[in-house]
Design an enzyme around this catalytic site. Structure first.
Site, PDB file in Angstrom:
ATOM      1  N   GLU A 114       0.815  -1.202   0.000  1.00  0.00           N
ATOM      2  CA  GLU A 114       0.000   0.000   0.000  1.00  0.00           C
ATOM      3  C   GLU A 114       0.852   1.258   0.000  1.00  0.00           C
ATOM      4  OE1 GLU A 114      -2.003  -0.636   3.737  1.00  0.00           O
ATOM      5  OE2 GLU A 114      -0.421   0.326   4.844  1.00  0.00           O
ATOM      6  N   CYS A 127       2.886   8.399   1.852  1.00  0.00           N
ATOM      7  CA  CYS A 127       3.328   7.389   2.818  1.00  0.00           C
ATOM      8  C   CYS A 127       3.597   6.102   2.048  1.00  0.00           C
ATOM      9  CB  CYS A 127       2.225   7.183   3.850  1.00  0.00           C
ATOM     10  SG  CYS A 127       2.549   5.825   4.978  1.00  0.00           S
ATOM     11  N   CYS A 134       5.565  -7.513   7.614  1.00  0.00           N
ATOM     12  CA  CYS A 134       6.629  -7.089   8.525  1.00  0.00           C
ATOM     13  C   CYS A 134       6.993  -8.274   9.398  1.00  0.00           C
ATOM     14  CB  CYS A 134       6.132  -5.931   9.401  1.00  0.00           C
ATOM     15  SG  CYS A 134       7.423  -5.228  10.449  1.00  0.00           S
ATOM     16  N   CYS A 138       4.530  -6.081  16.451  1.00  0.00           N
ATOM     17  CA  CYS A 138       3.998  -5.122  17.417  1.00  0.00           C
ATOM     18  C   CYS A 138       2.522  -5.455  17.640  1.00  0.00           C
ATOM     19  CB  CYS A 138       4.181  -3.702  16.896  1.00  0.00           C
ATOM     20  SG  CYS A 138       5.922  -3.334  16.561  1.00  0.00           S
ATOM     21  N   CYS A 141      -0.359  -3.490  15.884  1.00  0.00           N
ATOM     22  CA  CYS A 141      -0.223  -3.174  14.454  1.00  0.00           C
ATOM     23  C   CYS A 141      -0.733  -4.321  13.605  1.00  0.00           C
ATOM     24  CB  CYS A 141       1.243  -2.906  14.124  1.00  0.00           C
ATOM     25  SG  CYS A 141       1.554  -2.688  12.368  1.00  0.00           S
ATOM     26  N   GLY A 193       5.959  -2.440   6.845  1.00  0.00           N
ATOM     27  CA  GLY A 193       7.329  -2.913   6.937  1.00  0.00           C
ATOM     28  C   GLY A 193       8.235  -2.090   7.818  1.00  0.00           C
ATOM     29  N   SER A 225      10.463   6.043   9.485  1.00  0.00           N
ATOM     30  CA  SER A 225       9.976   5.621  10.797  1.00  0.00           C
ATOM     31  C   SER A 225      10.488   4.223  11.112  1.00  0.00           C
ATOM     32  CB  SER A 225       8.445   5.626  10.801  1.00  0.00           C
ATOM     33  OG  SER A 225       7.966   5.083  12.016  1.00  0.00           O
ATOM     34  N   CYS A 367      -2.520   3.278   9.011  1.00  0.00           N
ATOM     35  CA  CYS A 367      -1.398   2.347   9.043  1.00  0.00           C
ATOM     36  C   CYS A 367      -1.797   0.880   9.006  1.00  0.00           C
ATOM     37  CB  CYS A 367      -0.606   2.541  10.331  1.00  0.00           C
ATOM     38  SG  CYS A 367      -0.686   4.191  10.963  1.00  0.00           S
TER      39      CYS A 367
HETATM   40  N1  SAH Z   1       7.744  -0.281  10.905  1.00  0.00           N
HETATM   41  C1  SAH Z   1       7.944   1.108  11.085  1.00  0.00           C
HETATM   42  C2  SAH Z   1       7.158   1.965  10.124  1.00  0.00           C
HETATM   43  C3  SAH Z   1       5.753   1.559   9.769  1.00  0.00           C
HETATM   44  S1  SAH Z   1       4.498   1.798  10.950  1.00  0.00           S
HETATM   45  C4  SAH Z   1       7.630   1.491  12.508  1.00  0.00           C
HETATM   46  O1  SAH Z   1       7.091   0.681  13.242  1.00  0.00           O
HETATM   47  O2  SAH Z   1       7.959   2.604  12.881  1.00  0.00           O
HETATM   48  C5  SAH Z   1       4.219   3.563  11.006  1.00  0.00           C
HETATM   49  C6  SAH Z   1       3.662   4.024  12.364  1.00  0.00           C
HETATM   50  O3  SAH Z   1       2.294   3.599  12.532  1.00  0.00           O
HETATM   51  C7  SAH Z   1       4.426   3.448  13.540  1.00  0.00           C
HETATM   52  O4  SAH Z   1       4.664   4.422  14.522  1.00  0.00           O
HETATM   53  C8  SAH Z   1       3.473   2.404  14.044  1.00  0.00           C
HETATM   54  O5  SAH Z   1       3.743   2.094  15.374  1.00  0.00           O
HETATM   55  C9  SAH Z   1       2.135   3.059  13.829  1.00  0.00           C
HETATM   56  N2  SAH Z   1       0.996   2.143  13.824  1.00  0.00           N
HETATM   57  C10 SAH Z   1       0.928   0.871  13.360  1.00  0.00           C
HETATM   58  N3  SAH Z   1      -0.308   0.367  13.531  1.00  0.00           N
HETATM   59  C11 SAH Z   1      -1.045   1.334  14.106  1.00  0.00           C
HETATM   60  C12 SAH Z   1      -2.411   1.416  14.523  1.00  0.00           C
HETATM   61  N4  SAH Z   1      -3.253   0.403  14.371  1.00  0.00           N
HETATM   62  N5  SAH Z   1      -2.822   2.589  15.065  1.00  0.00           N
HETATM   63  C13 SAH Z   1      -1.977   3.623  15.203  1.00  0.00           C
HETATM   64  N6  SAH Z   1      -0.699   3.612  14.835  1.00  0.00           N
HETATM   65  C14 SAH Z   1      -0.232   2.471  14.302  1.00  0.00           C
HETATM   66 FE1  SF4 Z   2       5.795  -2.945  14.285  1.00  0.00          FE
HETATM   67 FE2  SF4 Z   2       6.115  -1.118  12.335  1.00  0.00          FE
HETATM   68 FE3  SF4 Z   2       6.238  -3.745  11.782  1.00  0.00          FE
HETATM   69 FE4  SF4 Z   2       3.912  -2.668  12.442  1.00  0.00          FE
HETATM   70  S1  SF4 Z   2       5.103  -2.187  10.607  1.00  0.00           S
HETATM   71  S2  SF4 Z   2       4.744  -4.625  13.194  1.00  0.00           S
HETATM   72  S3  SF4 Z   2       4.539  -1.104  13.914  1.00  0.00           S
HETATM   73  S4  SF4 Z   2       7.653  -2.596  13.092  1.00  0.00           S
END
Ligand code: SAH
Ligand code: SF4
Length: 390
Positions: A114, A127, A134, A138, A141, A193, A225, A367
């Site tokens: 995306e 974005c 990934c 987390c 996420c 990712g 990020s 996200c």
């Molecule tokens: N993997 C990288 C970049 C992609 S995620 C990272 O983790 O930083 C981009 C941002 O969106 C990150 O800060 C992530 O923690 C946040 N994010 C992911 N899922 C989310 C959700 N469901 N609600 C709010 N923020 C979210």
């Molecule tokens: Fe964590 Fe970023 Fe990967 Fe989502 S995309 S699992 S927030 S590292």
């Protein structure tokens, strides 16, 4: 458990595009020079030819060698015989009421990623994704729940920018004065990712995006990020030099271990030590701390106070992200009043604490949600087809 991978394990060898042609998109200038040399361009012409082709691809946005009118006809056909100028293919494009555009893109191997374009008053932010899925998990996420993972190639990362400019009709027209207001003025690596687990491709792609004779998006308008891949942070400063955002999300190791499991490998202290050096190494102003607001998990006044204590001395902005809920998510979004109270404490401590306005909610542009929503859509269509015996 966290999957132990290093950044290179998933990198696919650069494969010629379908039809046996090498895609010129995403090659660094050096790599493009090599590619031209390989088809017999004389040494003394190499730099000039790369310059010409580069401008056509990245300044004018052409997709066909025949359009490169300052090159001799024979040379154009030679280029066309060996190379492609290929982009990811748009599978779906959704337009939100607020102008947000969400693209689902198909890349080699039938994978989908995306990209989201978010227009704002004085800028437009694209974005982009760095991986399919990934490897990190987390817990808040949705991308982390996707099984399939592969690194995007530099071509696929740059290609997301090209596709957005195509779709926004943003390429300059020869003979017409250049419009200085840019639609895609900023790029954030905040899609699917972990960019620092795909370091080399992300770096090469950003070099292409920053190149002043092409897309020309300055390093100060690019934000990467990361969830906190500590060993790659100094390299990000020295080899890319873009702005850095870090998915912080918690103020104790116990909670961060739960939310961002990479914390078990590089804890808050180790992460903060690496971040302290970043502004100096990258000659940039401040780091963005992303902080997702999860009801009763990380959103108390005590958390806000701990947060400002932890980051003391680091030039920072704290971006509060109201949690984007997804079906089956184990968390809820904090109440608005709670988010504001949290923001207030951070603000009073002297940090900018913008609350990220949810954009494109009507098209689920948040996200990690786009692809999952589409997949669910497909899934149910497939289910229906099965049920009716189609
Ligand atoms: N993997 C990288 C970049 C992609 S995620 C990272 O983790 O930083 C981009 C941002 O969106 C990150 O800060 C992530 O923690 C946040 N994010 C992911 N899922 C989310 C959700 N469901 N609600 C709010 N923020 C979210
Ligand atoms: Fe964590 Fe970023 Fe990967 Fe989502 S995309 S699992 S927030 S590292």
């Amino acid at each position: 458990m966290m999957t132990p991978i290093t950044q290179d394990v998933l990198t696919l060898p650069r494969k010629p595009e379908e039809g046996g042609k090498l895609n010129l998109v995403g090659l660094t200038r050096m790599q493009m020079q090599q590619a031209l040399q390989d088809i017999g361009v004389p040494e003394r012409q190499l730099k000039m030819r790369v310059g010409q082709v580069w401008q056509w691809i990245y300044h004018w946005g052409v997709q066909d060698f025949e359009a490169m009118t300052n090159l001799a006809k024979g040379f154009r056909s030679e280029l066309g015989a060996h190379f492609a100028i290929a982009r990811p293919q748009i599978v779906t494009r959704q337009l939100s009421e607020d102008g947000t555009r969400k693209y689902l893109l198909r890349i080699a191997g039938g994978h989908e990623v995306e990209a989201v374009y978010i227009p704002e008053e004085n800028r437009g932010t694209l974005c982009i994704s760095s991986q399919v899925g990934c490897t990190l998990t987390c817990s808040f996420c949705h991308t982390g729940t996707q099984k399939l993972v592969r690194n995007l190639t530099a071509a696929e990362i740059v290609g997301q920018v090209l596709v957005a400019r195509d779709d926004l009709d943003e390429w300059p027209e020869p003979g017409k004065p250049r419009d200085e207001t840019r639609l895609v003025s900023n790029v954030v690596l905040m899609g699917m990712g972990e960019p620092l687990y795909n370091f080399n491709n992300v770096r090469d792609a950003m070099k292409v995006v920053m190149d002043g004779e092409g897309l020309s998006i300055s390093r100060r308008r690019i934000t990467l990020s990361t969830s906190g891949v500590v060993p790659e942070i100094a390299r990000t400063a020295s080899e890319i030099g873009c702005l850095l955002a870090v998915s912080f999300h918690a103020t104790t190791d116990d909670v961060r271990d739960q939310l961002v499991p990479i914390n078990k490998r590089w804890n808050i202290k180790t992460l903060l030590d690496a971040l302290r050096d970043y502004p100096r190494l990258s000659n940039s102003e401040r780091i963005t701390f992303e902080y997702v607001m999860l009801k009763d998990v990380n959103d108390s006044d005590a958390d806000a106070r701990r947060l400002v204590k932890l980051i003391a001395g680091i030039p920072a902005k704290i971006n509060l992200i109201p949690f984007n809920e997804w079906p089956g998510a184990p968390y809820q979004r904090s109440d608005w009043a709670r988010i504001e109270a949290f923001a207030d404490i951070v603000h009073k401590a002297g940090y900018a604490s913008p609350i990220r306005t949810p954009r494109g909610e009507d098209i689920m542009a948040a996200c990690g949600q786009l692809k999952s929503a589409t997949e669910r859509g497909r899934q149910s269509r497939a289910d229906i087809a099965r049920q009716v015996g189609a």
